[in-house]
Design a protein around this motif. Sequence first.
Motif, PDB file in Angstrom:
ATOM      1  N   LYS A  34       0.829  -1.207   0.000  1.00 53.19           N
ATOM      2  CA  LYS A  34       0.000   0.000   0.000  1.00 53.19           C
ATOM      3  C   LYS A  34       0.864   1.259   0.000  1.00 53.19           C
ATOM      4  O   LYS A  34       0.605   2.208  -0.730  1.00 53.19           O
ATOM      5  CB  LYS A  34      -0.943   0.023   1.194  1.00 53.19           C
ATOM      6  CG  LYS A  34      -1.827   1.274   1.165  1.00 53.19           C
ATOM      7  CD  LYS A  34      -2.703   1.405   2.356  1.00 53.19           C
ATOM      8  CE  LYS A  34      -3.572   2.643   2.353  1.00 53.19           C
ATOM      9  NZ  LYS A  34      -3.146   3.776   1.569  1.00 53.19           N
ATOM     10  N   ARG A  56       2.316   1.641  -3.455  1.00 56.11           N
ATOM     11  CA  ARG A  56       1.291   2.149  -4.390  1.00 56.11           C
ATOM     12  C   ARG A  56       1.084   3.649  -4.203  1.00 56.11           C
ATOM     13  O   ARG A  56       0.994   4.402  -5.182  1.00 56.11           O
ATOM     14  CB  ARG A  56      -0.031   1.429  -4.161  1.00 56.11           C
ATOM     15  CG  ARG A  56      -0.225   0.252  -5.030  1.00 56.11           C
ATOM     16  CD  ARG A  56      -1.665  -0.277  -4.988  1.00 56.11           C
ATOM     17  NE  ARG A  56      -1.599  -1.691  -5.239  1.00 56.11           N
ATOM     18  CZ  ARG A  56      -1.470  -2.640  -4.307  1.00 56.11           C
ATOM     19  NH1 ARG A  56      -1.444  -2.322  -3.041  1.00 56.11           N
ATOM     20  NH2 ARG A  56      -1.380  -3.909  -4.645  1.00 56.11           N
ATOM     21  N   ASP A  86       1.759   6.587  -6.932  1.00 57.73           N
ATOM     22  CA  ASP A  86       0.730   7.563  -7.286  1.00 57.73           C
ATOM     23  C   ASP A  86       1.237   8.990  -7.099  1.00 57.73           C
ATOM     24  O   ASP A  86       1.011   9.852  -7.951  1.00 57.73           O
ATOM     25  CB  ASP A  86      -0.545   7.342  -6.465  1.00 57.73           C
ATOM     26  CG  ASP A  86      -1.324   6.108  -6.904  1.00 57.73           C
ATOM     27  OD1 ASP A  86      -1.067   5.599  -8.019  1.00 57.73           O
ATOM     28  OD2 ASP A  86      -2.183   5.652  -6.135  1.00 57.73           O
ATOM     29  N   HIS A 109       1.230   5.985 -11.819  1.00 63.57           N
ATOM     30  CA  HIS A 109       0.075   5.095 -11.901  1.00 63.57           C
ATOM     31  C   HIS A 109      -0.082   4.601 -13.337  1.00 63.57           C
ATOM     32  O   HIS A 109      -0.083   5.377 -14.280  1.00 63.57           O
ATOM     33  CB  HIS A 109      -1.196   5.818 -11.443  1.00 63.57           C
ATOM     34  CG  HIS A 109      -2.400   4.939 -11.455  1.00 63.57           C
ATOM     35  ND1 HIS A 109      -2.589   3.956 -10.523  1.00 63.57           N
ATOM     36  CD2 HIS A 109      -3.435   4.860 -12.311  1.00 63.57           C
ATOM     37  CE1 HIS A 109      -3.710   3.327 -10.793  1.00 63.57           C
ATOM     38  NE2 HIS A 109      -4.252   3.862 -11.879  1.00 63.57           N
ATOM     39  N   LEU A 122       2.731  -3.500  -9.799  1.00 58.02           N
ATOM     40  CA  LEU A 122       3.041  -3.964  -8.460  1.00 58.02           C
ATOM     41  C   LEU A 122       2.281  -5.267  -8.224  1.00 58.02           C
ATOM     42  O   LEU A 122       1.061  -5.293  -8.307  1.00 58.02           O
ATOM     43  CB  LEU A 122       2.660  -2.920  -7.408  1.00 58.02           C
ATOM     44  CG  LEU A 122       3.168  -3.220  -6.005  1.00 58.02           C
ATOM     45  CD1 LEU A 122       3.459  -1.931  -5.259  1.00 58.02           C
ATOM     46  CD2 LEU A 122       2.228  -4.069  -5.211  1.00 58.02           C
TER      47      LEU A 122
END
Length: 78
Positions: free
Chosen positions: A46, A49, A53, A58, A63
Motif C-alpha cells: 500500500k 502504491r 501515485d 500510476h 506492483l
Amino acid sequence: MLLLAIQAKRVLEIGSLGGYSGCLARARVASRGELTTIEKDPKHAKIARDSFDLARLHGRVQLIEDRRSTCYRGCRPA
C-alpha cells in the motif's frame, strides 16, 4: 547508474518496501520501459502504491502483491 549504463527497458524489483527505489528505477528506464515490483507485505504494498501515485507513475508500474516466493518464476529475462 547501472540502469542508465545498460539502457534498461525492463526492471524487476523484488521487495517494494516504500516504493522509493521503484520510483528511482522507473525514472531511469526508457520512456516505454517497464517496472515490475513484487511485494509480499500488504502494508508495504500500500505504501509503495501511494508512492507511485504521488510520483505520477500510476499505470506505468506493475506492483504484484504476493506472499508466495514462487510468483516470479514466470518472469523472463530481457
